[in-house]
Design an enzyme around this catalytic site. Structure first.
Site, short mmCIF file in Angstrom:
data_model
loop_
_atom_site.label_atom_id
_atom_site.label_comp_id
_atom_site.label_asym_id
_atom_site.label_seq_id
_atom_site.Cartn_x
_atom_site.Cartn_y
_atom_site.Cartn_z
N LYS A 1 7.32 -13.95 -8.41
CA LYS A 1 6.94 -12.65 -9.04
C LYS A 1 7.51 -11.60 -8.79
CE LYS A 1 4.05 -9.34 -8.07
NZ LYS A 1 4.78 -8.19 -8.82
N GLY B 1 9.50 -6.71 0.74
CA GLY B 1 8.85 -5.50 0.26
C GLY B 1 8.26 -4.54 1.33
N SER B 2 7.30 -3.65 1.23
CA SER B 2 6.86 -2.75 2.08
C SER B 2 6.15 -3.25 3.51
CB SER B 2 6.03 -1.74 1.59
OG SER B 2 4.98 -2.33 1.14
N THR B 3 6.13 -2.63 4.57
CA THR B 3 5.67 -3.32 5.60
C THR B 3 3.95 -3.11 5.45
OG1 THR B 3 7.29 -2.57 6.96
CG2 THR B 3 5.21 -2.98 7.99
N GLU B 4 3.61 -2.22 4.72
CA GLU B 4 2.25 -2.24 4.40
C GLU B 4 1.63 -3.48 3.81
OE1 GLU B 4 1.56 1.17 1.62
OE2 GLU B 4 -0.68 0.74 1.54
N GLY C 1 3.38 -6.17 3.44
CA GLY C 1 3.51 -7.26 4.26
C GLY C 1 2.28 -7.60 5.46
N GLU D 1 10.47 -10.01 4.78
CA GLU D 1 11.58 -9.20 4.83
C GLU D 1 10.81 -7.67 4.72
OE1 GLU D 1 14.42 -10.09 6.05
OE2 GLU D 1 14.40 -12.05 5.64
N CYS E 1 16.26 -1.77 2.04
CA CYS E 1 15.61 -1.69 3.10
C CYS E 1 16.43 -1.55 4.48
CB CYS E 1 14.95 -3.29 3.20
SG CYS E 1 16.10 -4.42 2.85
N GLU F 1 10.20 5.54 6.52
CA GLU F 1 11.19 5.10 5.52
C GLU F 1 11.22 5.82 4.25
OE1 GLU F 1 10.50 0.95 3.89
OE2 GLU F 1 12.68 0.41 4.07
P1 NDP Z 1 5.45 -3.11 -2.30
O1 NDP Z 1 5.62 -3.77 -1.00
O2 NDP Z 1 4.14 -2.71 -3.00
O3 NDP Z 1 5.96 -4.39 -3.58
C1 NDP Z 1 6.62 -5.35 -3.12
C2 NDP Z 1 6.27 -6.54 -4.11
O4 NDP Z 1 5.07 -6.91 -3.88
C3 NDP Z 1 6.14 -6.28 -5.58
O5 NDP Z 1 6.16 -7.33 -6.02
C4 NDP Z 1 4.57 -5.95 -5.65
O6 NDP Z 1 4.20 -5.76 -6.91
C5 NDP Z 1 4.05 -6.93 -4.76
N1 NDP Z 1 2.69 -6.49 -4.23
C6 NDP Z 1 2.01 -5.19 -4.21
N2 NDP Z 1 0.84 -5.58 -3.53
C7 NDP Z 1 0.80 -6.69 -3.38
C8 NDP Z 1 -0.20 -7.62 -2.67
N3 NDP Z 1 -1.52 -6.94 -2.20
N4 NDP Z 1 -0.08 -8.83 -2.44
C9 NDP Z 1 0.88 -9.53 -2.92
N5 NDP Z 1 2.07 -8.80 -3.59
C10 NDP Z 1 1.76 -7.67 -3.68
O7 NDP Z 1 6.59 -2.15 -2.63
P2 NDP Z 1 6.42 -0.65 -3.58
O8 NDP Z 1 7.13 -1.25 -4.74
O9 NDP Z 1 5.10 -0.35 -3.85
O10 NDP Z 1 7.47 0.21 -2.69
C11 NDP Z 1 6.59 1.18 -1.79
C12 NDP Z 1 7.47 1.39 -0.53
O11 NDP Z 1 7.87 -0.03 -0.20
C13 NDP Z 1 8.78 1.90 -0.89
O12 NDP Z 1 8.68 3.25 -1.02
C14 NDP Z 1 9.55 1.75 0.21
O13 NDP Z 1 9.40 2.39 1.16
C15 NDP Z 1 9.04 0.26 0.57
N6 NDP Z 1 9.89 -0.91 0.03
C16 NDP Z 1 10.66 -1.47 0.87
C17 NDP Z 1 11.37 -2.37 0.27
C18 NDP Z 1 12.33 -3.37 1.37
O14 NDP Z 1 12.96 -4.04 0.91
N7 NDP Z 1 12.01 -3.04 2.57
C19 NDP Z 1 11.37 -3.07 -1.05
C20 NDP Z 1 10.62 -2.24 -1.89
C21 NDP Z 1 9.75 -1.14 -1.39
P3 NDP Z 1 4.21 -4.56 -7.89
O15 NDP Z 1 5.61 -4.44 -7.91
O16 NDP Z 1 3.46 -4.99 -8.91
O17 NDP Z 1 3.46 -3.63 -7.15
#
Ligand code: NDP
Length: 795
Positions: A191, A243-246, A248, A265, A299, A396
């Site tokens: 996804k 993606g985000s730690t939250e 994760g 990651e 990241c 971050e």
């Molecule tokens: P997210 O962690 O929300 O998104 C990463 C991926 O996870 C996207 O494909 C997202 O879908 C999907 N996702 C969201 N919620 C869920 C869930 N509950 N279960 C499974 N998958 C999910 O990052 P954001 O795009 O919201 O960015 C928010 C913050 O995260 C940024 O400001 C940044 O600080 C951090 N971030 C860090 C990254 C890194 O590489 N360390 C990369 C991206 C963001 P969808 O796009 O549809 O929300």
């Protein structure tokens, strides 16, 4: 029109736009609306959402929001494709990966432009960094497919993997996920992020053209809900998330106890450390690449500039001068340094955090040139006078915002660098190689760049410590994330037969023991310690005979044990492999001197029979020898990366490891787990077999006489699951191993989300007597992190 002479006078840049024609043509071919790519086919578009070009705020396409039924269909397609794909010879899969690499290269410009339109990042970066690295990942992993059987014997693909990726490097993250998964023989549901789905869709088409069998790669678009449906799907065997730690943390909790393998990651707040002998002009260019690359939406961005006090003013002045010259504008202009922020919501987040920084009293500086007001643009931003505890120094920001702090000594720089819950990457700038290589291992981060930054390659693993997640992507270390032991779920050859032993021989054996009442304690910090609450539990044999008593540890005992393990951690991790090996040999020697006594005790507790009990003791001694041998042999690697320099992959101890032992094999289980952990430099808190703890309590005196430094092995007996949960929740425990029940696994995995510690939790039984099942590299890998230290060289 300006003459050439005039142009030379001003040296102004003219516009150098890349054409968007091909990319728009590709979108038009699809009528700018997309379904999912499942089982080798495009599905009909369903409930769609808009995909926006953040540089212009104009819509680019509409993409379908995946439902639970779409995820079901994708999982079914991946499942159906699994056996034939996994069953292909490595060479056949290698050819498929090679075809993908070629396909990427053939369509490189289309992908670069599409990525730039969709994400807002500059064409210079997509064309010169993202897309070439994508191709490189597929080439490199074609190699791992080819070598799979010879390099990973006894391992096989995990199965159907769910992969969820963010928007900051849409195509590159896809490649980091898909290439190793395919090489290992898994099938995939991926996804993309909702902001940036287009290059993944284009990739699906390229993969189809390249002849990847239907169902091997499935792309399902959607929001977080769609991601959650993949995470929670019973038909998925592994989740890989960036993606985000939250999020994760949500995924860690959602998969707890499900048996799904997980790699995460996550975010970072990476230090960029400059010592006073560094070449400041190189440092300035390094900072540009660290925090303004990809608009800081990286990241591992070097977002905390830590500067040695004496050079701070000079460096800040140079940085400001350089920032005045940065060019920000249309991402398709080949001469811009920075493009657009991915979406309005992200822009607002950056603005909010910058305002917060100003409100907190830090000094904010931006270049004097005007930032475009149409589209999602944000100027490069520099903060000085920042407190280490302030929000902008801790959170971050994920934007082009750099915070600066100063330090006086190398020790202070390490303390400041590690003052973060994250641990993804770090840059170290100094002309002294001694200093650089002294500092690199002290920084808690998965990647350290010496006099360089943001270097990536398919041959070198990338991934974090602590709240930056666990698992590695790239290199040999990344391949392990997509493999499992092919003989998982073995039934032990030697079952834990509780009644096999003859009572008469036990009585004879026990008659030989001195009948002195022993009331064991706990073993904490090298001393036998009374349990906090003073309760003991009567230990019975399976047939109901009283074998002895064992103390019931509680959370205070665990707290004390963690403190002891932490206190011992630094020194033990710095002990030489030779020294750690010597101590393991000494434990083996002392255990061997008391082998009969231990065998008798095991027999009395478990009633497995004298022969088997003796086998357990002998196997324990042999296992100690194994890890004594490994202690100075578990070498790292020097990865072959395409720079003039080396990437040193070091195996580092994780730190403090909590270990909950299996019920069966009360001595061998404990030694099989504690020995690899301490051989590699970790300190431990061990919860022994709950029904049969007395082999562990007898073991205290072996430890006491074997020169094991205080605090390296701490033993707390009692209710395994309750104690394991406490350990898993403890923020100073950096990894938790648990060999027990499914419920306990869930408990531990859930609790571990507090600081996102690494877990190795399972309810599968092992044959601890077996050398393949009970010892070896799997245990050593679990005991270590791989840190990649990049050291470019040359004048
Ligand atoms: P997210 O962690 O929300 O998104 C990463 C991926 O996870 C996207 O494909 C997202 O879908 C999907 N996702 C969201 N919620 C869920 C869930 N509950 N279960 C499974 N998958 C999910 O990052 P954001 O795009 O919201 O960015 C928010 C913050 O995260 C940024 O400001 C940044 O600080 C951090 N971030 C860090 C990254 C890194 O590489 N360390 C990369 C991206 C963001 P969808 O796009 O549809 O929300």
């Amino acid at each position: 029109m300006a003459t050439v002479a005039e142009i030379f006078q001003s040296m102004e840049y003219g516009p150098a736009p890349e054409s968007e024609k091909e990319a728009l043509g590709w979108l038009a071919k699809h009528e700018r609306v997309f379904g999912h790519f499942i089982g080798g086919e495009w599905t009909e578009p369903g409930d769609v959402f808009d995909v926006i070009n953040p540089a212009t705020n104009q819509p680019l396409a509409r993409v379908t929001n995946g439902t639970a039924a779409d995820v079901d269909a994708a999982v079914a397609a991946a499942r159906a494709a699994l056996a034939p794909w996994k069953g292909l010879a490595g060479h056949a899969r290698a050819r498929h990966l090679y075809a993908l690499a070629r396909g990427i290269q053939k369509h490189a410009r289309l992908l670069a432009v599409l990525e730039s339109l969709d994400n807002g990042k500059s064409i210079r970066e997509t064309r010169d960094i993202d897309v070439p690295l994508v191709a490189r990942h597929f080439y490199h992993h074609a190699g791992w497919a080819q070598l799979l059987d010879s390099e990973f014997p006894g391992y096989e693909a995990i199965g159907v993997v769910g992969q969820i990726i963010p928007w900051n490097f849409p195509l590159l993250m896809l490649a980091w996920k898909i290439a190793p998964a395919l090489a290992a023989g898994n099938t995939i549901i991926l996804k993309p992020a909702e902001f940036t789905p287009l290059t993944a869709l284009c990739f699906a088409e390229i993969a189809d053209e390249a002849g990847i069998p239907a169902g091997v790669i499935n792309i399902v678009n959607g929001h977080g809900d769609t991601g959650a449906a993949i995470v929670n799907h019973d038909g998925v065997d592994k989740i890989a998330f960036t993606g985000s730690t939250e999020v994760g943390r949500i995924i860690r909790k959602a998969t707890a106890g499900s048996g799904k393998k997980l790699s995460l990651e996550l975010g970072g707040k990476s230090p960029f450390i400059v010592y006073d002998d560094a070449d400041l002009d190189s440092v300035v260019e390094g900072v540009v690449d660290a925090i303004w690359f990809n608009q800081g939406q990286v990241c591992c961005a070097g977002s905390r500039l830590l500067v040695q006090e004496g050079i701070a003013d000079r460096l800040v002045a140079k940085l400001r001068a350089r920032m005045e010259k940065l060019r920000l504008g249309s991402p398709l202009d080949k001469a811009v340094d920075m493009g657009a922020i991915v979406a309005p919501v992200q822009l607002e987040r950056i603005r909010g955090l910058v305002k917060h920084g100003v409100d907190e009293g830090a000094t904010m500086w931006q270049p004097t040139w005007a930032c475009p007001t149409e589209g999602c643009f944000y100027p490069p931003t520099l903060f000085t006078d920042v407190q280490p505890s302030s929000t902008i120094a801790q959170v971050e920001i994920f934007g082009p915002v750099l915070v600066t702090m100063t330090f006086r000594t190398p020790d202070e720089s390490v303390a400041l660098a590690n003052n973060t819950p994250y641990g993804l990457a770090a840059s170290v700038w100094t002309e002294s190689i001694n200093l650089a290589l002294d500092i690199a291992p002290k920084i808690k981060a998965g990647v350290v760049w010496v006099n360089s930054t943001n270097l990536f390659d398919a041959a070198a693993g990338f991934g974090g410590y602590r709240e930056s997640g666990f698992g590695r992507e790239g290199g040999r270390e990344g391949m392990w994330e997509y493999l499992k032991r092919s003989h998982d779920g073995l039934t032990p050859v030697v079952g834990v037969a509780r009644t096999s032993r003859k009572a008469s021989s036990r009585k004879a054996a026990r008659g030989a023991m001195p009948a002195i009442d022993r009331t064991p304690k706990l073993f904490i910090g090298g001393k036998q310690a009374r349990p906090d609450q003073g309760y003991t539990k009567r230990i019975l044999s399976p047939s109901g005979e009283i074998v002895g008593e064992s103390p019931e540890g509680n959370r205070k005992d665990i707290r004390n044990a963690v403190e002891a393990a932490q206190a011992a951690a630094g020194k033990w991790s710095r002990a030489t492999g030779h020294n750690r090996g010597q101590i393991l040999y000494y434990i083996a020697e002392n255990l061997s001197a008391r082998a009969d006594e231990f065998a008798d005790r095991i027999d009395a507790m478990t009633e497995v029979g004298a022969k088997l009990a003796r086998m357990e003791v002998d196997a324990s001694i042999s296992r100690l020898f194994t890890y004594a041998a490994w202690a100075d042999k578990y070498d790292g690697a020097v990865h072959s990366v395409p720079i003039r320099g080396v990437s040193i992959a070091m195996n580092e101890p994780i730190g403090v490891i909590g270990i909950a032992c299996p019920d069966a094999f009360p001595l061998l289980g404990l030694i099989s787990l504690a020995a690899p952990a301490i051989a590699t430099g970790n300190t431990t808190i061990v919860i022994p077999s709950a029904p049969h703890p007395l082999a562990a309590t007898d073991f205290y005196s072996v430890l006491e006489t074997s020169d094991v430094p205080d605090g390296v092995i701490n033993i707390v007996t009692g209710d395994r699951d309750a104690l394991a949960k406490t350990l898993a929740e403890h923020d100073d425990v950096e990894a938790m191993w648990y060999f027990g029940t499914r419920d306990g696994t869930r408990l531990v995995e859930l609790a571990s989300a507090s600081n996102m510690k690494r877990t190795w939790a399972t309810w599968e039984e092992r044959n601890w007597l077996d050398a393949e099942d009970g010892e070896g590299r799997e245990f050593l890998r679990a005991s270590t992190h791989v840190k990649n230290i990049w050291v470019p060289y040359g004048e």
